[in-house]
Design a protein around this motif. Sequence first.
Motif, PDB file in Angstrom:
ATOM      1  N   LEU A 175       0.832  -1.202   0.000  1.00 23.42           N
ATOM      2  CA  LEU A 175       0.000   0.000   0.000  1.00 23.42           C
ATOM      3  C   LEU A 175       0.873   1.261   0.000  1.00 23.42           C
ATOM      4  O   LEU A 175       0.583   2.225  -0.723  1.00 23.42           O
ATOM      5  N   ALA A 176       1.922   1.243   0.804  1.00 18.02           N
ATOM      6  CA  ALA A 176       2.812   2.405   0.838  1.00 18.02           C
ATOM      7  C   ALA A 176       3.492   2.612  -0.505  1.00 18.02           C
ATOM      8  O   ALA A 176       3.615   3.747  -0.992  1.00 18.02           O
ATOM      9  N   LEU A 191      -8.162   0.132  -3.659  1.00 18.68           N
ATOM     10  CA  LEU A 191      -8.116  -1.142  -2.957  1.00 18.68           C
ATOM     11  C   LEU A 191      -9.498  -1.770  -2.972  1.00 18.68           C
ATOM     12  O   LEU A 191     -10.479  -1.120  -2.594  1.00 18.68           O
ATOM     13  N   LEU A 192      -9.581  -3.014  -3.415  1.00 21.56           N
ATOM     14  CA  LEU A 192     -10.826  -3.776  -3.370  1.00 21.56           C
ATOM     15  C   LEU A 192     -10.751  -4.773  -2.223  1.00 21.56           C
ATOM     16  O   LEU A 192      -9.748  -5.486  -2.073  1.00 21.56           O
ATOM     17  N   PRO A 261      -6.178   7.494  -1.967  1.00 15.52           N
ATOM     18  CA  PRO A 261      -6.188   8.762  -1.222  1.00 15.52           C
ATOM     19  C   PRO A 261      -7.255   8.814  -0.123  1.00 15.52           C
ATOM     20  O   PRO A 261      -7.109   9.561   0.844  1.00 15.52           O
ATOM     21  N   ALA A 262      -8.321   8.003  -0.265  1.00 15.67           N
ATOM     22  CA  ALA A 262      -9.395   7.993   0.727  1.00 15.67           C
ATOM     23  C   ALA A 262      -9.200   6.924   1.796  1.00 15.67           C
ATOM     24  O   ALA A 262     -10.009   6.820   2.720  1.00 15.67           O
ATOM     25  N   LEU A 263      -8.127   6.139   1.681  1.00 20.17           N
ATOM     26  CA  LEU A 263      -7.884   5.052   2.631  1.00 20.17           C
ATOM     27  C   LEU A 263      -7.154   5.596   3.853  1.00 20.17           C
ATOM     28  O   LEU A 263      -5.962   5.895   3.801  1.00 20.17           O
ATOM     29  N   ALA A 264      -7.884   5.714   4.960  1.00 24.61           N
ATOM     30  CA  ALA A 264      -7.281   6.218   6.194  1.00 24.61           C
ATOM     31  C   ALA A 264      -6.729   5.085   7.054  1.00 24.61           C
ATOM     32  O   ALA A 264      -5.643   5.188   7.626  1.00 24.61           O
ATOM     33  N   VAL A 282     -18.667   1.598  -2.942  1.00 27.98           N
ATOM     34  CA  VAL A 282     -17.511   2.393  -3.291  1.00 27.98           C
ATOM     35  C   VAL A 282     -17.398   3.553  -2.323  1.00 27.98           C
ATOM     36  O   VAL A 282     -18.336   4.358  -2.193  1.00 27.98           O
ATOM     37  N   VAL A 283     -16.309   3.623  -1.607  1.00 25.12           N
ATOM     38  CA  VAL A 283     -16.097   4.705  -0.649  1.00 25.12           C
ATOM     39  C   VAL A 283     -15.987   6.027  -1.396  1.00 25.12           C
ATOM     40  O   VAL A 283     -15.245   6.145  -2.365  1.00 25.12           O
ATOM     41  N   GLY A 284     -16.783   7.000  -0.974  1.00 26.28           N
ATOM     42  CA  GLY A 284     -16.791   8.295  -1.632  1.00 26.28           C
ATOM     43  C   GLY A 284     -17.960   8.456  -2.586  1.00 26.28           C
ATOM     44  O   GLY A 284     -18.195   9.566  -3.087  1.00 26.28           O
TER      45      GLY A 284
END
Length: 289
Positions: A175-176, A191-192, A261-264, A282-284
Amino acid sequence: MQTKYKVGLLRVNLLVAAVLLVFLAIATTHLTEAMLLWLAATWLAITALLLAFNHRRPATVPWQLLPGLLLAALLWVNPERHITWLWAWAVLLMLPQPRWILLLEALLALATWWPLREFLGLEQWLLTGLLLAALMLLGLSRALDLRALRQRTLHRARLVPGLSLWPGDRLAHDLALERSRSHHEGVHTELLLFHTSRHRCWSLAQRLSRLTHRFEPCYRLDPQTLAALLTSRDQREARARREMLWHHLGARCPARAIPLPALASLKEERQALARQATGLQVVGEPTGA
């Protein structure tokens, strides 16, 4: 020597051992002994035929338990004829198996050694027990070494040869890397996550890895959770690929798509996935696909 050739050599050894047991079964006149030898030969032959080069759990619990029970039965039925097989307990302890089976096999070894005092003198019987205990400790030590080696291998090896399916421990590191790459190259990465039943997890994982590109890794996070990193040129292409993937997978399970970008927090997303109803969210976006 490559691993695939070692697997082939092991398969040949198992088949040779099965043939030798068949000859022993044919030569014996004792019906119970013959049946046990035929069962042992069948176990070896089926194990050899089903042996595969992958990093999944090598056998189910009943399959691992069978050789120990067969060995104990042979030593109980005709200890005079098969007394040299007593040393096979040390070999059985090296097989990959749960801890409770290791304990059971140690008890079975003790139960098969104890009646031998009727056939051996006291000194020989005690010496045999000491040697057996030492060999079993060596076998157990080797089993622990192999288990540690296998765990280290799983951290860096594909779970299924030829498919981009990796252990979940790699995901945090990847991920990084993907965040950095998508930022520098201006691509859209998401990410799924999939939450499925245990008996469908492997089949879904293999379909998922076949439907994604070779440079898009898939992960098995636990026996019910899968993940994949999809890379697209932009959000529009990502949406089309996501919908196509969801359609061809035919999955009837909870799933989430999270742009990097939305993965906290991966942990929070997995918790949300576990609470989510069936379908792709879907997040967002206000509604799932």
